[in-house]
Structure formats: C-alpha cells, structure tokens
Design a protein around this motif. Structure first.
Motif, PDB file in Angstrom:
ATOM      1  N   GLU A  37       9.675   1.595 -11.674  1.00  0.00           N
ATOM      2  CA  GLU A  37       8.911   1.133 -12.825  1.00  0.00           C
ATOM      3  C   GLU A  37       9.145  -0.355 -12.976  1.00  0.00           C
ATOM      4  OE1 GLU A  37       8.414   3.132 -16.334  1.00  0.00           O
ATOM      5  OE2 GLU A  37       8.361   5.124 -15.426  1.00  0.00           O
ATOM      6  N   LYS A  38       8.075  -1.107 -12.987  1.00  0.00           N
ATOM      7  CA  LYS A  38       8.144  -2.566 -13.069  1.00  0.00           C
ATOM      8  C   LYS A  38       7.266  -3.057 -14.205  1.00  0.00           C
ATOM      9  CE  LYS A  38      10.288  -3.513  -9.045  1.00  0.00           C
ATOM     10  NZ  LYS A  38      11.366  -4.415  -8.835  1.00  0.00           N
ATOM     11  N   GLU A  39       7.640  -4.203 -14.771  1.00  0.00           N
ATOM     12  CA  GLU A  39       6.824  -4.836 -15.795  1.00  0.00           C
ATOM     13  C   GLU A  39       5.561  -5.403 -15.153  1.00  0.00           C
ATOM     14  OE1 GLU A  39       7.175  -8.467 -18.987  1.00  0.00           O
ATOM     15  OE2 GLU A  39       8.997  -7.475 -18.294  1.00  0.00           O
ATOM     16  N   ASP A  40       4.436  -5.225 -15.819  1.00  0.00           N
ATOM     17  CA  ASP A  40       3.147  -5.658 -15.296  1.00  0.00           C
ATOM     18  C   ASP A  40       3.027  -7.180 -15.373  1.00  0.00           C
ATOM     19  OD1 ASP A  40       0.582  -5.746 -14.366  1.00  0.00           O
ATOM     20  OD2 ASP A  40      -0.338  -4.860 -16.140  1.00  0.00           O
ATOM     21  N   THR A  41       3.002  -7.830 -14.215  1.00  0.00           N
ATOM     22  CA  THR A  41       2.832  -9.275 -14.127  1.00  0.00           C
ATOM     23  C   THR A  41       1.784  -9.587 -13.066  1.00  0.00           C
ATOM     24  OG1 THR A  41       4.530  -9.511 -12.427  1.00  0.00           O
ATOM     25  CG2 THR A  41       5.258  -9.680 -14.724  1.00  0.00           C
ATOM     26  N   PRO A  42       1.200 -10.778 -13.088  1.00  0.00           N
ATOM     27  CA  PRO A  42       0.231 -11.136 -12.053  1.00  0.00           C
ATOM     28  C   PRO A  42       0.841 -11.107 -10.644  1.00  0.00           C
ATOM     29  CG  PRO A  42       0.035 -12.619 -13.901  1.00  0.00           C
ATOM     30  CD  PRO A  42       1.251 -11.779 -14.159  1.00  0.00           C
ATOM     31  N   ALA A  43       2.099 -11.510 -10.512  1.00  0.00           N
ATOM     32  CA  ALA A  43       2.753 -11.497  -9.197  1.00  0.00           C
ATOM     33  C   ALA A  43       2.883 -10.065  -8.677  1.00  0.00           C
ATOM     34  CB  ALA A  43       4.120 -12.152  -9.284  1.00  0.00           C
ATOM     35  N   LEU A  44       3.250  -9.155  -9.570  1.00  0.00           N
ATOM     36  CA  LEU A  44       3.377  -7.750  -9.180  1.00  0.00           C
ATOM     37  C   LEU A  44       2.024  -7.184  -8.786  1.00  0.00           C
ATOM     38  CD1 LEU A  44       5.346  -5.305  -9.017  1.00  0.00           C
ATOM     39  CD2 LEU A  44       4.481  -4.686 -11.261  1.00  0.00           C
ATOM     40  N   ARG A  45       0.987  -7.528  -9.543  1.00  0.00           N
ATOM     41  CA  ARG A  45      -0.366  -7.051  -9.218  1.00  0.00           C
ATOM     42  C   ARG A  45      -0.797  -7.535  -7.835  1.00  0.00           C
ATOM     43  NH1 ARG A  45      -3.184  -3.189 -12.306  1.00  0.00           N
ATOM     44  NH2 ARG A  45      -2.302  -3.264 -14.385  1.00  0.00           N
ATOM     45  N   GLY A  46      -0.435  -8.765  -7.479  1.00  0.00           N
ATOM     46  CA  GLY A  46      -0.775  -9.289  -6.159  1.00  0.00           C
ATOM     47  C   GLY A  46      -0.057  -8.549  -5.048  1.00  0.00           C
ATOM     48  N   MET A  47       1.211  -8.229  -5.286  1.00  0.00           N
ATOM     49  CA  MET A  47       1.976  -7.478  -4.284  1.00  0.00           C
ATOM     50  C   MET A  47       1.391  -6.079  -4.106  1.00  0.00           C
ATOM     51  SD  MET A  47       5.762  -8.697  -5.458  1.00  0.00           S
ATOM     52  CE  MET A  47       6.660  -7.567  -4.451  1.00  0.00           C
ATOM     53  N   ILE A  48       1.012  -5.456  -5.211  1.00  0.00           N
ATOM     54  CA  ILE A  48       0.417  -4.120  -5.141  1.00  0.00           C
ATOM     55  C   ILE A  48      -0.922  -4.170  -4.413  1.00  0.00           C
ATOM     56  CG2 ILE A  48      -0.622  -2.297  -6.542  1.00  0.00           C
ATOM     57  CD1 ILE A  48       1.636  -2.841  -8.600  1.00  0.00           C
ATOM     58  N   ALA A  49      -1.705  -5.199  -4.656  1.00  0.00           N
ATOM     59  CA  ALA A  49      -2.999  -5.345  -3.986  1.00  0.00           C
ATOM     60  C   ALA A  49      -2.827  -5.482  -2.476  1.00  0.00           C
ATOM     61  CB  ALA A  49      -3.751  -6.543  -4.541  1.00  0.00           C
ATOM     62  N   ALA A  50      -1.756  -6.144  -2.055  1.00  0.00           N
ATOM     63  CA  ALA A  50      -1.512  -6.358  -0.629  1.00  0.00           C
ATOM     64  C   ALA A  50      -1.164  -5.061   0.095  1.00  0.00           C
ATOM     65  CB  ALA A  50      -0.396  -7.377  -0.432  1.00  0.00           C
ATOM     66  N   VAL A  51      -0.556  -4.113  -0.618  1.00  0.00           N
ATOM     67  CA  VAL A  51      -0.154  -2.851   0.012  1.00  0.00           C
ATOM     68  C   VAL A  51      -0.797  -1.654  -0.697  1.00  0.00           C
ATOM     69  CG1 VAL A  51       2.004  -3.714   0.989  1.00  0.00           C
ATOM     70  CG2 VAL A  51       1.984  -2.793  -1.329  1.00  0.00           C
ATOM     71  N   SER A  52      -1.986  -1.861  -1.238  1.00  0.00           N
ATOM     72  CA  SER A  52      -2.649  -0.816  -2.021  1.00  0.00           C
ATOM     73  C   SER A  52      -2.919   0.452  -1.214  1.00  0.00           C
ATOM     74  CB  SER A  52      -3.962  -1.341  -2.600  1.00  0.00           C
ATOM     75  OG  SER A  52      -4.845  -1.707  -1.556  1.00  0.00           O
ATOM     76  N   HIS A  53      -3.036   0.333   0.102  1.00  0.00           N
ATOM     77  CA  HIS A  53      -3.275   1.493   0.948  1.00  0.00           C
ATOM     78  C   HIS A  53      -2.017   2.328   1.173  1.00  0.00           C
ATOM     79  CE1 HIS A  53      -2.003  -1.826   3.462  1.00  0.00           C
ATOM     80  NE2 HIS A  53      -1.661  -0.979   4.403  1.00  0.00           N
ATOM     81  N   LEU A  54      -0.857   1.822   0.731  1.00  0.00           N
ATOM     82  CA  LEU A  54       0.406   2.525   0.925  1.00  0.00           C
ATOM     83  C   LEU A  54       1.005   3.070  -0.373  1.00  0.00           C
ATOM     84  CD1 LEU A  54       2.158  -0.033   3.312  1.00  0.00           C
ATOM     85  CD2 LEU A  54       0.935   2.034   3.960  1.00  0.00           C
ATOM     86  N   VAL A  55       0.528   2.588  -1.507  1.00  0.00           N
ATOM     87  CA  VAL A  55       1.156   2.939  -2.782  1.00  0.00           C
ATOM     88  C   VAL A  55       0.166   3.554  -3.760  1.00  0.00           C
ATOM     89  CG1 VAL A  55       2.931   1.159  -2.595  1.00  0.00           C
ATOM     90  CG2 VAL A  55       0.814   0.656  -3.784  1.00  0.00           C
ATOM     91  N   LYS A  56       0.731   4.253  -4.749  1.00  0.00           N
ATOM     92  CA  LYS A  56      -0.035   4.791  -5.867  1.00  0.00           C
ATOM     93  C   LYS A  56       0.524   4.138  -7.122  1.00  0.00           C
ATOM     94  CE  LYS A  56       0.963   8.863  -7.508  1.00  0.00           C
ATOM     95  NZ  LYS A  56       1.140  10.297  -7.741  1.00  0.00           N
ATOM     96  N   VAL A  57      -0.356   3.732  -8.035  1.00  0.00           N
ATOM     97  CA  VAL A  57       0.059   3.016  -9.232  1.00  0.00           C
ATOM     98  C   VAL A  57      -0.398   3.777 -10.478  1.00  0.00           C
ATOM     99  CG1 VAL A  57      -0.074   0.840 -10.494  1.00  0.00           C
ATOM    100  CG2 VAL A  57      -0.139   0.840  -8.008  1.00  0.00           C
ATOM    101  N   GLU A  58       0.518   3.935 -11.426  1.00  0.00           N
ATOM    102  CA  GLU A  58       0.188   4.568 -12.705  1.00  0.00           C
ATOM    103  C   GLU A  58       0.623   3.630 -13.818  1.00  0.00           C
ATOM    104  OE1 GLU A  58       2.273   8.270 -12.808  1.00  0.00           O
ATOM    105  OE2 GLU A  58       1.461   8.924 -10.899  1.00  0.00           O
ATOM    106  N   GLU A  59      -0.194   3.517 -14.856  1.00  0.00           N
ATOM    107  CA  GLU A  59       0.163   2.684 -16.010  1.00  0.00           C
ATOM    108  C   GLU A  59       0.929   3.526 -17.023  1.00  0.00           C
ATOM    109  OE1 GLU A  59      -2.762   0.350 -17.939  1.00  0.00           O
ATOM    110  OE2 GLU A  59      -3.629  -0.344 -16.065  1.00  0.00           O
ATOM    111  N   SER A  60       1.897   2.906 -17.654  1.00  0.00           N
ATOM    112  CA  SER A  60       2.612   3.565 -18.751  1.00  0.00           C
ATOM    113  C   SER A  60       2.995   2.505 -19.764  1.00  0.00           C
ATOM    114  CB  SER A  60       3.854   4.282 -18.215  1.00  0.00           C
ATOM    115  OG  SER A  60       4.728   3.375 -17.590  1.00  0.00           O
TER     116      SER A  60
END
Length: 61
Positions: A37-60
């Motif tokens: 669980e990570k705090e939502d930041t623009p840097a984190l969103r960019g990292m997730i976008a780079a590996v979006s085919h490998l990860v699943k993301v849920e908001e809480s």
C-alpha cells in the motif's frame, strides 16, 4: 486524508527488461501476488503506468 493505492504483482517479471524489473522492485514487490500500500503520488502513478501489464491497482482511502 491522502488516498492510498494497493498495488499487487499479478504477472512474473521473468523475461522482462531490466528496467521493468527494477521498477517492480522499487515499488516494493518481490514475489508473485505480493501487495503493498503506497500513498498516491504522480511519481507512483508513473511507475505503475510503466509496469501496468504486470500489476493490479486498487484505490483505498
């Protein structure tokens, strides 16, 4: 209160480029189906976008 994102590794990094592997590790994900669980930041969103085919993301909150 800041939004948090739950990031789960759902696909293996075997066969991926070293940059993608490094991004997954820097997210704190080590094994398949591991979650962080990570705090939502623009840097984190960019990292997730780079590996979006490998990860699943849920908001809480």
């Amino acid at each position: 209160m800041a939004k948090t994102l739950k990031v789960t590794l759902v696909k293996s990094t075997i066969g991926q480029k070293p940059e993608k592997k490094a991004t997954v590790r820097s997210l704190g994900l080590k094994k398949l189906n591991s979650s962080v669980e990570k705090e939502d930041t623009p840097a984190l969103r960019g990292m997730i976008a780079a590996v979006s085919h490998l990860v699943k993301v849920e908001e809480s909150n």
